[in-house]
Design an enzyme around this catalytic site. Structure first.
Site, PDB file in Angstrom:
ATOM      1  N   LYS B  80      -0.705   4.159   3.266  1.00  0.00           N
ATOM      2  CA  LYS B  80      -1.351   4.638   2.131  1.00  0.00           C
ATOM      3  C   LYS B  80      -1.857   3.363   1.146  1.00  0.00           C
ATOM      4  CE  LYS B  80      -0.740   7.366  -2.168  1.00  0.00           C
ATOM      5  NZ  LYS B  80       0.491   7.881  -2.932  1.00  0.00           N
ATOM      6  N   SER B 155      -0.631  12.954  -3.959  1.00  0.00           N
ATOM      7  CA  SER B 155      -1.693  11.993  -3.890  1.00  0.00           C
ATOM      8  C   SER B 155      -1.608  11.454  -2.539  1.00  0.00           C
ATOM      9  CB  SER B 155      -1.535  10.911  -4.857  1.00  0.00           C
ATOM     10  OG  SER B 155      -0.329   9.926  -4.567  1.00  0.00           O
ATOM     11  N   SER B 179       4.336  12.971  -4.724  1.00  0.00           N
ATOM     12  CA  SER B 179       2.988  12.556  -3.756  1.00  0.00           C
ATOM     13  C   SER B 179       3.317  12.496  -2.707  1.00  0.00           C
ATOM     14  CB  SER B 179       2.472  11.226  -4.458  1.00  0.00           C
ATOM     15  OG  SER B 179       1.587  11.613  -5.506  1.00  0.00           O
TER      16      SER B 179
END
Lengths: 97, 491
Positions: B80, B155, B179
């Site tokens: 990420k 997210s 997330s």
């Protein structure tokens, strides 16, 4: 709870976030809508309940006071928007605004 | 050589690599080829590090040739883009950091590099990890591999989609309010948020420091345990890194749940839960029961109703402080043409941040401002204590708690984009876990149909702090008794 236009501008100034006129209108409406959901807090009885800042029961984590190498100056300044003579260049802070 | 290399589990790939049936270079090439094939549609990656990946794969093959066999050696991974990678831009999917190249690696990157994992690239996310759909990315929206017109969740949507679409064998994400678990559920993969303090946050770009934790996305629970073994552990550079031993998380994956008491809290089965999602959850409970667990529905966690408010006071408050660093002076986007230093700073933040980030910074600034601190911030911290106490009491009685991960399956792109509160509500079952600092996992638990498409749904498994072992044991036993994790999206 409805925020006023002036309150939105005040918060934006505290947070140093520039807003357009449209932004002010949009955020006034959206932030007010979000704040309505905060009423759930006032319905909970917290008399005598201590606050939790952190879920881990760690306090005062100490490290030995030993010098460590820091990042090389070049590596840090590589991301600087404006660099001069090995320093970060900033506009004067105390000029009249 | 198997033709489905990109969909191997870490465990399967390890066997092939160790038996020299596949090389790390072949495995990495297969994943990069898959990425080239599908990422135009999925859009999971912000940056693809293909050259670095091939070099790392060659290095892994040399280590394998020298007789080394460590669990992640030669395994391609997606990271990420909120996790700092030295020399590889780390954008947080924000204009503010579009060109930011970190001068150091995050702790988890040091760990993965030492373990010989191969980074394929950096994945898309909601800007600064604020959002539940990746629609808040300043660059583009990631598409759900199961239905390209739907969101992957967020997210960490890019990491979840990459894992689901065979664009990596595993991925790292971060979880502040769901997330990792929410996108894992919506993309049909395993996602784990460890106990707060398990994984060092050094090098994780800060959103809400008392809630943030890094964790894995994988295609099996055993794989999640393997990645946790590699990334957990004390790190002096994070003062909230817990001084606890990291057990071997694969050790307790017995498939047996006999003697385990499991609670299902009634507050997690509200009317807003979509009926088909409720049915998938109840079916999963029956499955868990059939494995020998004693499941009890007589559990109440009454402060749950205030969790959304607690979260949206605390997380934005911490964010407003953490994101004060983006001032256009030290790094990142910088507006230079203003009449004063203050104007430059305000314009930097106006143009550098998207709407959701601005909303949260302003919300947090308001909650911390004079006159509102006691009513909002302090009050939320007190309710936080109650939420934790209720979980602590429940774990006196139960070894694990099961809930749905999300109230609905993946929603359509654009459906909630202009309604912040509707978006926030997609995380109602995951937020309390961060507030209390517990470990939580999402495991694939079935599908529901929408518009003729099969959309994945997840089962959330919670355990007491630092008892990931029990959480993983439940997830593994359930997974072994079902076939959900073996399905692949048709891309």
């Amino acid at each position: 709870m409805a925020l006023t236009r002036e309150e939105v501008l005040h918060i934006a100034r505290l947070a140093r976030v520039g807003l357009t006129e449209d932004d002010v209108t949009k955020f006034q409406q959206q932030l007010s809508q979000i704040l309505d959901h905060f009423d759930a807090l006032s319905r909970i009885d917290t008399e005598g309940v201590p606050p939790t800042t952190h879920t881990l029961a760690l306090e005062g984590v100490m490290a030995a006071d030993e010098p460590q190498p820091s990042l090389p100056r070049d590596a840090v300044l590589a991301n600087a928007p404006v660099e001069q003579d090995g320093h970060l260049r900033v506009r004067a802070v105390l000029e009249d605004t | 050589m198997p033709d489905d290399l990109p969909f191997l589990t870490i465990t399967e790939a390890r066997g092939l690599l160790d038996r020299r049936e596949v090389s790390a270079v072949e495995l990495t090439r297969a994943v990069l080829d898959r990425l080239i094939d599908v990422d135009e549609r999925v859009k999971a990656y912000v940056t693809v590090t293909d050259h670095m990946a091939m070099a790392a794969a060659m290095a892994a093959d040399r280590r394998i040739a020298a007789g080394e066999s460590t669990p992640l050696l030669g395994i391609p991974a997606a990271i990420k883009d909120v996790i700092s990678t030295r020399g590889v831009r780390t954008t947080c999917s924000s204009r503010m950091l579009e060109d930011f190249v970190p001068p150091y690696d995050a702790h988890v990157i040091e760990r993965l590099t030492a373990a010989g994992a191969v980074m394929a690239g950096k994945t898309n996310m909601d800007e600064f990890a604020m959002g539940s759909s990746t629609e808040n990315s300043a660059f583009f929206t990631t598409h759900n591999p199961w239905a390209l017109d739907r969101v992957p969740g967020g997210s960490s949507g890019g990491s979840a989609a990459a894992t689901a679409a065979g664009e990596a064998l595993f991925a790292l994400g971060s979880d502040t309010g769901g997330s990792i678990r929410q996108p894992a559920a919506l993309c049909g993969v395993v996602g784990v948020k460890p106990t707060y303090g398990r994984v060092s946050r050094y090098g994780l770009v800060a959103f809400a420091s008392s809630l943030d934790q890094i964790g894995p996305f994988t295609r099996s629970v055993r794989d999640a345990a393997i990645v946790l073994n590699a990334i957990c552990g004390l790190d002096a550079r994070d003062a909230t890194s817990a001084p606890v031993e990291t057990p071997d998380f694969t050790a307790g994956l017995t498939g047996d749940l006999r003697g385990l008491r499991i609670g299902v809290p009634r507050e997690y089965l509200p009317d807003s839960l979509e009926p088909a999602v409720r049915q998938v959850f109840l079916d999963a409970i029956e499955q868990v029961r059939s494995l020998g667990a004693d499941v009890d529905f007589d559990l109440s966690l009454p402060s749950t109703e205030a969790a959304l408010a607690v979260y949206y006071v605390l997380a934005p408050s911490e964010a407003s402080a953490n994101l004060a660093r983006y001032d256009g002076v030290k790094y990142g986007y910088s507006y230079q043409d203003g009449a004063s230093m203050w104007e430059n700073m305000e314009r930097t933040r106006q143009h550098g941040f998207g709407d959701e980030v601005k909303r949260r910074i302003m919300l947090g600034t308001y909650a911390l401002s004079t006159g509102y601190y006691d009513a909002y911030y302090l009050k939320a911290q007190k309710v936080r204590t109650l939420i934790r106490r209720e979980f602590d009491a429940a774990f006196e009685k139960y070894g694990a708690i099961l809930t749905p991960v999300t109230p609905t399956p993946a929603f359509r792109i654009g459906e909630k984009a202009n309604d912040p509160v509707a978006m926030y509500l997609s995380d109602i079952f995951t937020l309390p876990v961060n507030i209390a600092g517990l470990p939580g996992a999402s495991v694939p638990s079935g599908f529901v149909e929408a518009d003729g498409k099969q959309l994945p749904v997840g089962l959330q498994i919670l355990a007491k702090p630092f008892d990931e072992a029990t959480m993983l044991r439940v997830g593994h036993a359930y997974e072994q008794a079902t076939e959900w994790h073996k399905r692949r999206p048709a891309l």
